[in-house]
Design a protein around this motif. Sequence first.
Motif, PDB file in Angstrom:
ATOM      1  N   ALA A 164       0.844  -1.247   0.007  1.00 35.40           N
ATOM      2  CA  ALA A 164      -0.266   0.192   0.055  1.00 35.40           C
ATOM      3  C   ALA A 164       0.954   1.390  -0.124  1.00 35.40           C
ATOM      4  O   ALA A 164       0.684   2.355  -0.873  1.00 35.40           O
ATOM      5  CB  ALA A 164      -1.022   0.031   1.123  1.00 35.40           C
ATOM      6  N   ALA A 165       1.853   1.147   0.781  1.00 38.86           N
ATOM      7  CA  ALA A 165       3.008   2.364   0.795  1.00 38.86           C
ATOM      8  C   ALA A 165       3.433   2.541  -0.609  1.00 38.86           C
ATOM      9  O   ALA A 165       3.572   3.668  -1.070  1.00 38.86           O
ATOM     10  CB  ALA A 165       3.858   2.049   2.044  1.00 38.86           C
ATOM     11  N   MET A 166       3.740   1.370  -1.306  1.00 43.04           N
ATOM     12  CA  MET A 166       4.553   1.458  -2.579  1.00 43.04           C
ATOM     13  C   MET A 166       3.449   2.198  -3.485  1.00 43.04           C
ATOM     14  O   MET A 166       3.748   3.175  -4.507  1.00 43.04           O
ATOM     15  CB  MET A 166       5.097   0.352  -2.947  1.00 43.04           C
ATOM     16  N   LEU A 167       2.253   1.815  -3.524  1.00 46.34           N
ATOM     17  CA  LEU A 167       1.331   2.134  -4.323  1.00 46.34           C
ATOM     18  C   LEU A 167       0.771   3.775  -4.190  1.00 46.34           C
ATOM     19  O   LEU A 167       0.763   4.286  -5.225  1.00 46.34           O
ATOM     20  CB  LEU A 167       0.046   1.385  -4.471  1.00 46.34           C
ATOM     21  N   ARG A 168       0.859   4.161  -2.789  1.00 44.94           N
ATOM     22  CA  ARG A 168       0.356   5.532  -2.703  1.00 44.94           C
ATOM     23  C   ARG A 168       1.554   6.139  -3.165  1.00 44.94           C
ATOM     24  O   ARG A 168       1.696   7.454  -3.804  1.00 44.94           O
ATOM     25  CB  ARG A 168       0.291   5.567  -1.366  1.00 44.94           C
ATOM     26  N   SER A 169       3.076   5.777  -2.737  1.00 46.13           N
ATOM     27  CA  SER A 169       4.238   6.494  -3.316  1.00 46.13           C
ATOM     28  C   SER A 169       4.231   6.658  -4.819  1.00 46.13           C
ATOM     29  O   SER A 169       4.408   7.826  -5.517  1.00 46.13           O
ATOM     30  CB  SER A 169       5.266   5.877  -2.780  1.00 46.13           C
ATOM     31  N   MET A 170       3.891   5.563  -5.733  1.00 43.88           N
ATOM     32  CA  MET A 170       3.697   5.801  -6.843  1.00 43.88           C
ATOM     33  C   MET A 170       2.682   6.840  -7.506  1.00 43.88           C
ATOM     34  O   MET A 170       2.873   7.488  -8.248  1.00 43.88           O
ATOM     35  CB  MET A 170       3.435   4.184  -7.405  1.00 43.88           C
TER      36      MET A 170
END
Length: 189
Positions: free
Chosen positions: A12-18
């Motif tokens: 989720a952190a990676m997706l939001r960062s993306m």
Amino acid sequence: MQIIRDEHSSLAAMLRSMSLMVERGPVDNPQQFFDVLRAMLFYIDEFPERLHHPKESDLLFPRVVRAAPSVMDAVERLERDHMDGEKAVRELQHLLLAWELLGEPRRPAFAEQCKRYVDFYLEHMRLEETVILPEAEKMLSEDDWKELDAAFEKNCDPLSGKYPPDPDYDRLFTRIVMRAPAPIGLGDA
């Protein structure tokens, strides 16, 4: 259960960062921007698609359905998501490459598909965490948990920060964190 939740949290952190990267755009360093987004998409393709999802599909979901048949509709939807996930991330990688190589006219297609993909993935994890995992906690046996724990402990998601660095992923993680602009990462804003 904690490993699954940790892996979801990392993803989720990676997706939001993306999403933040895409909103921000390449600004004055397109090479770095595209490099970071490619690394993020590679992580999603490499870790969740190849390690996390197969263990859910092969080990967790069948046990939960046997113990709680009422979750079958949710599992069928999650399985469709898993089957479509690899294709979706590859399509996103292609759209990113098109934007990078063919320029701004290709940006809207990537941005729109990226938003859909992030929303889809966050909803997928929400369904797992609100329907499947609570049933698993209630219904699975101690033997089920031993086998699930043993399988998921092998994953060691490099982005969770809870495991020693895996040399295979440490370079990828470092690349993302060091090159992504602040506040997403430690790179120049």
